[in-house]
Design an enzyme around this catalytic site. Structure first.
Site, PDB file in Angstrom:
ATOM      1  N   CYS A 123       0.863  -1.182   0.000  1.00 43.57           N
ATOM      2  CA  CYS A 123       0.000   0.000   0.000  1.00 43.57           C
ATOM      3  C   CYS A 123       0.899   1.230   0.000  1.00 43.57           C
ATOM      4  O   CYS A 123       2.127   1.125   0.141  1.00 43.57           O
ATOM      5  CB  CYS A 123      -0.859  -0.006   1.254  1.00 43.57           C
ATOM      6  SG  CYS A 123       0.177   0.030   2.747  1.00 43.57           S
ATOM      7  N   GLU A 175       0.395  -0.086  16.482  1.00 44.78           N
ATOM      8  CA  GLU A 175      -0.440   1.050  16.082  1.00 44.78           C
ATOM      9  C   GLU A 175      -1.390   1.443  17.218  1.00 44.78           C
ATOM     10  O   GLU A 175      -1.601   2.632  17.494  1.00 44.78           O
ATOM     11  CB  GLU A 175      -1.238   0.704  14.823  1.00 44.78           C
ATOM     12  CG  GLU A 175      -2.092   1.886  14.355  1.00 44.78           C
ATOM     13  CD  GLU A 175      -3.044   1.520  13.237  1.00 44.78           C
ATOM     14  OE1 GLU A 175      -2.672   0.734  12.346  1.00 44.78           O
ATOM     15  OE2 GLU A 175      -4.169   2.058  13.256  1.00 44.78           O
ATOM     16  N   SER A 215       1.527  -9.436  10.830  1.00 46.47           N
ATOM     17  CA  SER A 215       0.876  -8.439   9.970  1.00 46.47           C
ATOM     18  C   SER A 215      -0.631  -8.530  10.173  1.00 46.47           C
ATOM     19  O   SER A 215      -1.271  -9.487   9.734  1.00 46.47           O
ATOM     20  CB  SER A 215       1.242  -8.704   8.508  1.00 46.47           C
ATOM     21  OG  SER A 215       0.312  -8.080   7.664  1.00 46.47           O
ATOM     22  N   SER A 216      -1.182  -7.526  10.844  1.00 44.91           N
ATOM     23  CA  SER A 216      -2.612  -7.553  11.172  1.00 44.91           C
ATOM     24  C   SER A 216      -3.459  -7.695   9.914  1.00 44.91           C
ATOM     25  O   SER A 216      -4.360  -8.526   9.840  1.00 44.91           O
ATOM     26  CB  SER A 216      -2.984  -6.272  11.921  1.00 44.91           C
ATOM     27  OG  SER A 216      -4.365  -6.185  12.087  1.00 44.91           O
ATOM     28  N   ASN A 217      -3.161  -6.896   8.892  1.00 42.72           N
ATOM     29  CA  ASN A 217      -4.045  -6.940   7.719  1.00 42.72           C
ATOM     30  C   ASN A 217      -3.929  -8.251   6.964  1.00 42.72           C
ATOM     31  O   ASN A 217      -4.888  -8.720   6.367  1.00 42.72           O
ATOM     32  CB  ASN A 217      -3.844  -5.705   6.839  1.00 42.72           C
ATOM     33  CG  ASN A 217      -2.630  -5.809   5.963  1.00 42.72           C
ATOM     34  OD1 ASN A 217      -2.703  -6.332   4.860  1.00 42.72           O
ATOM     35  ND2 ASN A 217      -1.484  -5.334   6.458  1.00 42.72           N
TER      36      ASN A 217
HETATM   37  S1  SF4 Z   1      -2.233  -0.606   5.629  1.00 42.99           S
HETATM   38 FE1  SF4 Z   1      -1.306   0.744   7.161  1.00 42.99          FE
HETATM   39  S2  SF4 Z   1       0.453   1.617   6.099  1.00 42.99           S
HETATM   40 FE2  SF4 Z   1      -0.893   0.791   4.512  1.00 42.99          FE
HETATM   41  S3  SF4 Z   1      -2.191   2.553   3.880  1.00 42.99           S
HETATM   42 FE3  SF4 Z   1      -3.264   1.369   5.475  1.00 42.99          FE
HETATM   43  S4  SF4 Z   1      -2.756   2.474   7.355  1.00 42.99           S
HETATM   44 FE4  SF4 Z   1      -1.239   3.066   5.838  1.00 42.99          FE
END
Ligand code: SF4
Length: 308
Positions: A10, A124, A220-222
């Protein structure tokens, strides 16, 4: 094979990695980085080879050194400590995390109670809570919403970590609102565009996939959320791997269609490694399923921008 798009890097991760690379070029090695710059072990190792030193806390950084704050952000106390110790600090916090910090600070100044939806211990969350620790209460799940306490008469607002499951967060908000009808929404989405886009894309492939492979690190949370979202969206199975070496042959037994995606901190070469390994295992026909285009780019901190 169905390959989700958007996937991988991202704008915030891209910028954070570039900040460390530019700092190494401009100031020379070593450059210290507080915490992992982004949650991907391959990215961290690559930067270590170029002279970055990752530390957990600032007391491990020698006086006068350059230190980069990671994409996940830091609390004001960490910024103050760096100043006090005379460190040259460069902030690689994603601007979308900084936006949540500003919201937290603003609502705290208005004497609101902030219900921050997020995961305990995530960097975060620690950074955002640090904006107003005495006014912020962490809500870690929909179930936790049922027992959270708010002092009577306080205005209440919810904010969230940027990388949560959109669907689960909305369940948490509904349960909070059932208890606190006056609950105020954030001024804009806290779950960032990249998290939302990657979840929509994995949903699009999960419906038709017997197995979804998510490339991303365990912290990695996402990336971890993408596994959960894939399962919720109908994938028969979903697994996270750091790279192709972690693929297990038994996962592929009886699988006709495999889906592949990656978290926001994952370089594309790791995805291509997985694609190649799955291709060698018989999944040679690859179709990319794109749900949206992304073109967001964040500018670097001023001191690292190229001289004009
Ligand atoms: S995943 Fe985290 S680093 Fe990437 S755009 Fe979203 S908030 Fe920003």
């Amino acid at each position: 094979m169905l390959l989700a798009a958007p996937r991988g890097y991202c704008a915030g991760v891209d910028r954070a990695v570039l900040v460390v690379e530019r700092a190494l070029e401009r100031y020379g090695a070593p450059v210290y980085v507080r915490k992992q710059i982004v949650h991907n072990i391959h990215v961290v190792r690559g930067l270590e080879e170029r002279g970055a030193i990752f530390v957990d806390e600032l007391d491990a950084v020698p006086a006068g050194s350059t230190v980069v704050f990671s994409a996940h952000g830091v609390s004001p106390a960490v910024v103050a400590e760096a100043e006090l110790r005379g460190l040259h600090a460069i902030d690689a916090t994603c601007p979308l995390v900084s936006k949540v910090h500003r919201e937290a600070a603003r609502f705290a100044r208005a004497d609101s109670r902030i219900l921050l939806i997020g995961h305990a211990g995530h960097e975060e969350v620690e950074g955002t809570m640090g904006e107003a620790p005495e006014r912020t209460t962490l809500v870690t799940s929909p179930e936790a919403a049922d027992s959270v306490e708010v002092p009577a008469g306080e205005p209440v607002v919810w904010l969230s970590q940027t990388t949560l499951s959109v669907d689960e967060t909305m369940q948490t908000v509904e349960r909070l609102r059932a208890r606190f009808p006056q609950l105020q929404d954030p001024p804009s989405d806290d779950i960032c565009y990249a998290t939302q886009n990657r979840q929509l894309a994995v949903k699009a492939i999960a419906r038709s996939a017997d197995l979804v492979i998510v490339v991303g690190s365990a912290n990695s949370s996402n990336s971890v959320r993408l596994v959960e979202v894939a399962l919720d969206a109908g994938a028969a199975a979903a697994h996270r791997v750091d790279d192709a070496s972690e693929l297990l042959p038994e996962w592929l037994e009886g699988v006709a269609t495999v889906g592949v995606t990656s978290g926001a901190s994952v370089p594309e070469e790791l995805v291509q490694g997985v694609v190649a390994a799955l291709g060698a295992a018989g999944f040679g026909s690859v179709e990319e399923v794109r749900t949206t285009e992304e073109d967001l780019v964040f500018s670097l901190p001023k001191e690292l921008r190229p001289a004009r």
